[in-house]
Design a protein around this motif. Structure first.
Motif, PDB file in Angstrom:
ATOM      1  N   MET A 132     -40.754 -20.724 -52.593  1.00 35.76           N
ATOM      2  CA  MET A 132     -39.241 -20.507 -51.872  1.00 35.76           C
ATOM      3  C   MET A 132     -38.848 -22.016 -51.832  1.00 35.76           C
ATOM      4  O   MET A 132     -39.392 -22.756 -51.043  1.00 35.76           O
ATOM      5  CB  MET A 132     -39.712 -19.838 -50.674  1.00 35.76           C
ATOM      6  N   VAL A 133     -37.588 -22.059 -52.177  1.00 32.21           N
ATOM      7  CA  VAL A 133     -36.976 -23.099 -52.135  1.00 32.21           C
ATOM      8  C   VAL A 133     -35.418 -23.153 -51.624  1.00 32.21           C
ATOM      9  O   VAL A 133     -34.845 -21.952 -51.788  1.00 32.21           O
ATOM     10  CB  VAL A 133     -36.543 -23.944 -53.439  1.00 32.21           C
ATOM     11  N   PRO A 134     -34.826 -24.130 -50.788  1.00 25.51           N
ATOM     12  CA  PRO A 134     -33.536 -23.935 -50.358  1.00 25.51           C
ATOM     13  C   PRO A 134     -32.536 -23.857 -51.464  1.00 25.51           C
ATOM     14  O   PRO A 134     -32.792 -24.778 -52.435  1.00 25.51           O
ATOM     15  CB  PRO A 134     -33.356 -25.089 -49.241  1.00 25.51           C
ATOM     16  N   VAL A 135     -31.603 -23.331 -51.287  1.00 26.67           N
ATOM     17  CA  VAL A 135     -30.298 -23.304 -52.156  1.00 26.67           C
ATOM     18  C   VAL A 135     -29.291 -24.149 -51.552  1.00 26.67           C
ATOM     19  O   VAL A 135     -28.938 -23.809 -50.641  1.00 26.67           O
ATOM     20  CB  VAL A 135     -29.765 -21.978 -52.563  1.00 26.67           C
ATOM     21  N   VAL A 136     -28.853 -25.245 -52.168  1.00 21.75           N
ATOM     22  CA  VAL A 136     -27.700 -26.098 -51.707  1.00 21.75           C
ATOM     23  C   VAL A 136     -26.521 -26.084 -52.493  1.00 21.75           C
ATOM     24  O   VAL A 136     -26.619 -26.167 -53.730  1.00 21.75           O
ATOM     25  CB  VAL A 136     -28.282 -27.542 -51.914  1.00 21.75           C
ATOM     26  N   ASP A 137     -25.444 -25.629 -51.719  1.00 21.15           N
ATOM     27  CA  ASP A 137     -24.140 -25.181 -52.882  1.00 21.15           C
ATOM     28  C   ASP A 137     -24.112 -24.230 -53.877  1.00 21.15           C
ATOM     29  O   ASP A 137     -23.753 -24.310 -54.912  1.00 21.15           O
ATOM     30  CB  ASP A 137     -23.544 -26.725 -53.119  1.00 21.15           C
ATOM     31  N   GLY A 138     -25.193 -23.351 -53.829  1.00 17.25           N
ATOM     32  CA  GLY A 138     -25.522 -22.364 -54.821  1.00 17.25           C
ATOM     33  C   GLY A 138     -26.420 -22.784 -55.657  1.00 17.25           C
ATOM     34  O   GLY A 138     -26.683 -22.277 -56.915  1.00 17.25           O
ATOM     35  N   GLN A 140     -27.709 -22.873 -61.377  1.00 18.25           N
ATOM     36  CA  GLN A 140     -26.405 -22.192 -60.541  1.00 18.25           C
ATOM     37  C   GLN A 140     -27.738 -20.954 -60.125  1.00 18.25           C
ATOM     38  O   GLN A 140     -27.818 -19.900 -60.997  1.00 18.25           O
ATOM     39  CB  GLN A 140     -25.281 -22.015 -61.085  1.00 18.25           C
ATOM     40  N   VAL A 141     -27.786 -20.381 -58.822  1.00 15.44           N
ATOM     41  CA  VAL A 141     -28.385 -19.325 -58.557  1.00 15.44           C
ATOM     42  C   VAL A 141     -27.538 -18.665 -57.510  1.00 15.44           C
ATOM     43  O   VAL A 141     -27.836 -17.413 -57.082  1.00 15.44           O
ATOM     44  CB  VAL A 141     -29.803 -19.830 -57.726  1.00 15.44           C
ATOM     45  N   ALA A 142     -26.626 -18.999 -57.204  1.00 13.52           N
ATOM     46  CA  ALA A 142     -25.675 -17.992 -56.185  1.00 13.52           C
ATOM     47  C   ALA A 142     -24.226 -18.508 -56.261  1.00 13.52           C
ATOM     48  O   ALA A 142     -23.777 -19.692 -56.885  1.00 13.52           O
ATOM     49  CB  ALA A 142     -25.882 -18.341 -54.794  1.00 13.52           C
TER      50      ALA A 142
END
Length: 88
Positions: free
Chosen positions: A17-23, A85-87
């Protein structure tokens, strides 16, 4: 922080589980050689009124450097980074 350690020639699965930063998330190859990277998404957290809520999805492949899905169709060189890009 390393999330996966491997030796040459190994195929190793992992779940993080990793944080998403700016998508986006960055995947870094800290090994001494080129590697193929694959990433699947299985869920994400959203902030809600009572805290965070987990939404499950997939699994769905969002990165495969062997085929060019989500990044260039090329092995990631030693010391190289793939910004995924994940989000959004």
């Amino acid at each position: 922080v390393s999330n996966l350690n491997f030796a040459a020639g190994q195929t190793i699965p992992n779940l993080v589980m990793v944080p998403v930063v700016d998508g986006k998330v960055d995947l870094y190859n800290g090994s001494g050689g080129a590697v193929d990277l694959l990433a699947d998404i299985t869920g994400y957290y959203t902030a809600g009124g009572q805290g965070s809520a987990l939404t499950t999805v997939g699994p769905s492949r969002i990165l495969d450097t062997r085929s060019g899905r989500g990044a260039s169709k090329a092995r990631v060189v030693a010391g190289g980074t793939v910004r995924l890009q994940v989000a959004g």
